[in-house]
Design a protein around this motif. Structure first.
Motif, PDB file in Angstrom:
ATOM      1  N   PHE A  76       0.837  -1.198   0.000  1.00 19.42           N
ATOM      2  CA  PHE A  76       0.000   0.000   0.000  1.00 19.42           C
ATOM      3  C   PHE A  76       0.875   1.252   0.000  1.00 19.42           C
ATOM      4  N   MET A  77       1.966   1.225   0.775  1.00 13.36           N
ATOM      5  CA  MET A  77       2.875   2.370   0.812  1.00 13.36           C
ATOM      6  C   MET A  77       3.489   2.608  -0.573  1.00 13.36           C
ATOM      7  N   LEU A  78       3.796   1.543  -1.303  1.00 14.54           N
ATOM      8  CA  LEU A  78       4.343   1.700  -2.647  1.00 14.54           C
ATOM      9  C   LEU A  78       3.293   2.272  -3.599  1.00 14.54           C
ATOM     10  N   LEU A  79       2.042   1.922  -3.387  1.00 18.29           N
ATOM     11  CA  LEU A  79       0.969   2.516  -4.188  1.00 18.29           C
ATOM     12  C   LEU A  79       0.900   4.021  -3.955  1.00 18.29           C
ATOM     13  N   VAL A  80       0.970   4.422  -2.689  1.00 18.23           N
ATOM     14  CA  VAL A  80       0.981   5.853  -2.351  1.00 18.23           C
ATOM     15  C   VAL A  80       2.225   6.520  -2.935  1.00 18.23           C
ATOM     16  N   THR A  81       3.350   5.832  -2.873  1.00 21.18           N
ATOM     17  CA  THR A  81       4.598   6.360  -3.419  1.00 21.18           C
ATOM     18  C   THR A  81       4.475   6.614  -4.918  1.00 21.18           C
ATOM     19  N   GLY A  82       3.843   5.677  -5.620  1.00 16.93           N
ATOM     20  CA  GLY A  82       3.633   5.858  -7.057  1.00 16.93           C
ATOM     21  C   GLY A  82       2.837   7.123  -7.351  1.00 16.93           C
ATOM     22  N   VAL A  83       1.803   7.359  -6.563  1.00 19.22           N
ATOM     23  CA  VAL A  83       0.997   8.570  -6.744  1.00 19.22           C
ATOM     24  C   VAL A  83       1.846   9.812  -6.451  1.00 19.22           C
ATOM     25  N   LEU A  84       2.634   9.753  -5.376  1.00 19.60           N
ATOM     26  CA  LEU A  84       3.478  10.897  -5.027  1.00 19.60           C
ATOM     27  C   LEU A  84       4.497  11.214  -6.123  1.00 19.60           C
ATOM     28  N   LEU A  85       5.097  10.175  -6.699  1.00 19.81           N
ATOM     29  CA  LEU A  85       6.139  10.392  -7.699  1.00 19.81           C
ATOM     30  C   LEU A  85       5.579  10.860  -9.040  1.00 19.81           C
ATOM     31  N   VAL A  86       4.367  10.487  -9.355  1.00 22.45           N
ATOM     32  CA  VAL A  86       3.770  10.905 -10.622  1.00 22.45           C
ATOM     33  C   VAL A  86       3.165  12.299 -10.503  1.00 22.45           C
ATOM     34  N   THR A  87       2.824  12.706  -9.283  1.00 28.79           N
ATOM     35  CA  THR A  87       2.300  14.057  -9.057  1.00 28.79           C
ATOM     36  C   THR A  87       3.411  15.064  -9.362  1.00 28.79           C
ATOM     37  N   PRO A  88       3.142  16.048 -10.213  1.00 30.98           N
ATOM     38  CA  PRO A  88       4.186  17.020 -10.543  1.00 30.98           C
ATOM     39  C   PRO A  88       4.617  17.835  -9.326  1.00 30.98           C
ATOM     40  N   GLY A  89       5.898  17.882  -9.112  1.00 28.02           N
ATOM     41  CA  GLY A  89       6.432  18.686  -8.016  1.00 28.02           C
ATOM     42  C   GLY A  89       7.614  18.006  -7.356  1.00 28.02           C
ATOM     43  N   PHE A  90       8.383  18.794  -6.640  1.00 31.51           N
ATOM     44  CA  PHE A  90       9.595  18.284  -6.005  1.00 31.51           C
ATOM     45  C   PHE A  90       9.353  17.826  -4.575  1.00 31.51           C
ATOM     46  N   VAL A  91       8.401  18.417  -3.885  1.00 35.60           N
ATOM     47  CA  VAL A  91       8.116  18.022  -2.499  1.00 35.60           C
ATOM     48  C   VAL A  91       7.538  16.615  -2.473  1.00 35.60           C
ATOM     49  N   THR A  92       6.548  16.348  -3.335  1.00 37.13           N
ATOM     50  CA  THR A  92       5.964  15.006  -3.378  1.00 37.13           C
ATOM     51  C   THR A  92       6.984  13.981  -3.879  1.00 37.13           C
ATOM     52  N   ASP A  93       7.856  14.383  -4.801  1.00 39.14           N
ATOM     53  CA  ASP A  93       8.915  13.480  -5.256  1.00 39.14           C
ATOM     54  C   ASP A  93       9.850  13.123  -4.109  1.00 39.14           C
ATOM     55  N   PHE A  94      10.203  14.108  -3.297  1.00 44.54           N
ATOM     56  CA  PHE A  94      11.078  13.859  -2.162  1.00 44.54           C
ATOM     57  C   PHE A  94      10.426  12.884  -1.174  1.00 44.54           C
ATOM     58  N   LEU A  95       9.144  13.107  -0.876  1.00 42.14           N
ATOM     59  CA  LEU A  95       8.436  12.197   0.028  1.00 42.14           C
ATOM     60  C   LEU A  95       8.350  10.791  -0.565  1.00 42.14           C
ATOM     61  N   GLY A  96       8.074  10.720  -1.862  1.00 40.78           N
ATOM     62  CA  GLY A  96       8.013   9.425  -2.531  1.00 40.78           C
ATOM     63  C   GLY A  96       9.344   8.699  -2.506  1.00 40.78           C
ATOM     64  N   LEU A  97      10.427   9.434  -2.730  1.00 42.41           N
ATOM     65  CA  LEU A  97      11.754   8.805  -2.695  1.00 42.41           C
ATOM     66  C   LEU A  97      12.118   8.326  -1.289  1.00 42.41           C
ATOM     67  N   LEU A  98      11.643   9.044  -0.267  1.00 46.22           N
ATOM     68  CA  LEU A  98      11.862   8.576   1.107  1.00 46.22           C
ATOM     69  C   LEU A  98      11.181   7.233   1.344  1.00 46.22           C
ATOM     70  N   ILE A  99       9.934   7.119   0.899  1.00 43.47           N
ATOM     71  CA  ILE A  99       9.193   5.872   1.102  1.00 43.47           C
ATOM     72  C   ILE A  99       9.766   4.747   0.243  1.00 43.47           C
ATOM     73  N   LEU A 100      10.411   5.093  -0.860  1.00 44.05           N
ATOM     74  CA  LEU A 100      11.027   4.066  -1.708  1.00 44.05           C
ATOM     75  C   LEU A 100      12.220   3.383  -1.038  1.00 44.05           C
ATOM     76  N   GLN A 101      12.816   4.037  -0.061  1.00 42.77           N
ATOM     77  CA  GLN A 101      13.949   3.438   0.636  1.00 42.77           C
ATOM     78  C   GLN A 101      13.441   2.229   1.430  1.00 42.77           C
ATOM     79  N   PRO A 102      13.913   1.007   1.110  1.00 44.09           N
ATOM     80  CA  PRO A 102      13.388  -0.192   1.767  1.00 44.09           C
ATOM     81  C   PRO A 102      13.502  -0.158   3.296  1.00 44.09           C
ATOM     82  N   THR A 103      14.582   0.406   3.823  1.00 47.49           N
ATOM     83  CA  THR A 103      14.729   0.423   5.279  1.00 47.49           C
ATOM     84  C   THR A 103      13.709   1.353   5.926  1.00 47.49           C
ATOM     85  N   ILE A 104      13.486   2.512   5.329  1.00 49.49           N
ATOM     86  CA  ILE A 104      12.500   3.454   5.875  1.00 49.49           C
ATOM     87  C   ILE A 104      11.106   2.865   5.739  1.00 49.49           C
TER      88      ILE A 104
END
Length: 158
Positions: A76-104
């Motif tokens: 589910f977190m990866l689904l949210v991450t996909g939405v964050l990364l496709v949403t135009p902008g750098f803040v959502t991209d940063f949040l998405g990249l944080l969630i993409l980190q397997p340890t986090i």
């Protein structure tokens, strides 16, 4: 609930606009647009590969008879991450990249699994061990009726 969601969405949108304008003023319009498009493409590819990895882990847990709760939350977190990364902008991209980190992602999933109470849509449930399946169903009066059944082959020699 609606007010909090509305305020969050408006705040994130305004923050995204602010950052896009600042970055666009520094780099120029086309490089900023290119960065947004590239981050969406790279992010989508990363979400896909990590999603497949979580799916394999989910299947392994099921095959071992273990609960795949953490893998469901991570999926589910990866689904949210996909939405964050496709949403135009750098803040959502940063949040998405944080969630993409397997340890986090794993730490957040473990925290959610341990501290968030999930309400089941069903009142009962079942679990399977070898060829027996055990059911438990809660009646309206609060009593639980349990039962077992065993599969028998229908192809008997007569």
């Amino acid at each position: 609930m609606f007010a909090k969601l509305f305020l969050t969405m408006v705040s994130v949108s305004l923050l995204e606009l602010y950052v896009l304008i600042k970055v666009g003023g520094f780099l120029g319009a086309w490089p900023t647009v290119a960065l947004v498009v590239i981050s969406a493409l790279v992010g989508s590819a990363l979400v896909r590969s990590q999603g497949l990895q979580v799916l394999r882990q989910f299947q392994e847990r099921i095959a071992q008879g273990e609960s795949p709760g953490q893998q469901l939350i991570e999926g589910f977190m990866l689904l949210v991450t996909g939405v964050l990364l496709v949403t135009p902008g750098f803040v959502t991209d940063f949040l998405g990249l944080l969630i993409l980190q397997p340890t986090i992602r794993s730490m957040v999933a473990k925290y959610l699994l341990a501290n968030v109470k999930l309400n089941s849509a069903m009142s009962g449930g079942f679990y399977q061990s070898s060829s027996r399946t055990t059911f438990g169903d809660k009646k309206e009066d609060g009593n639980i009726i349990e039962g077992e059944f065993e599969r028998k082959d229908d192809n008997k020699d007569h």
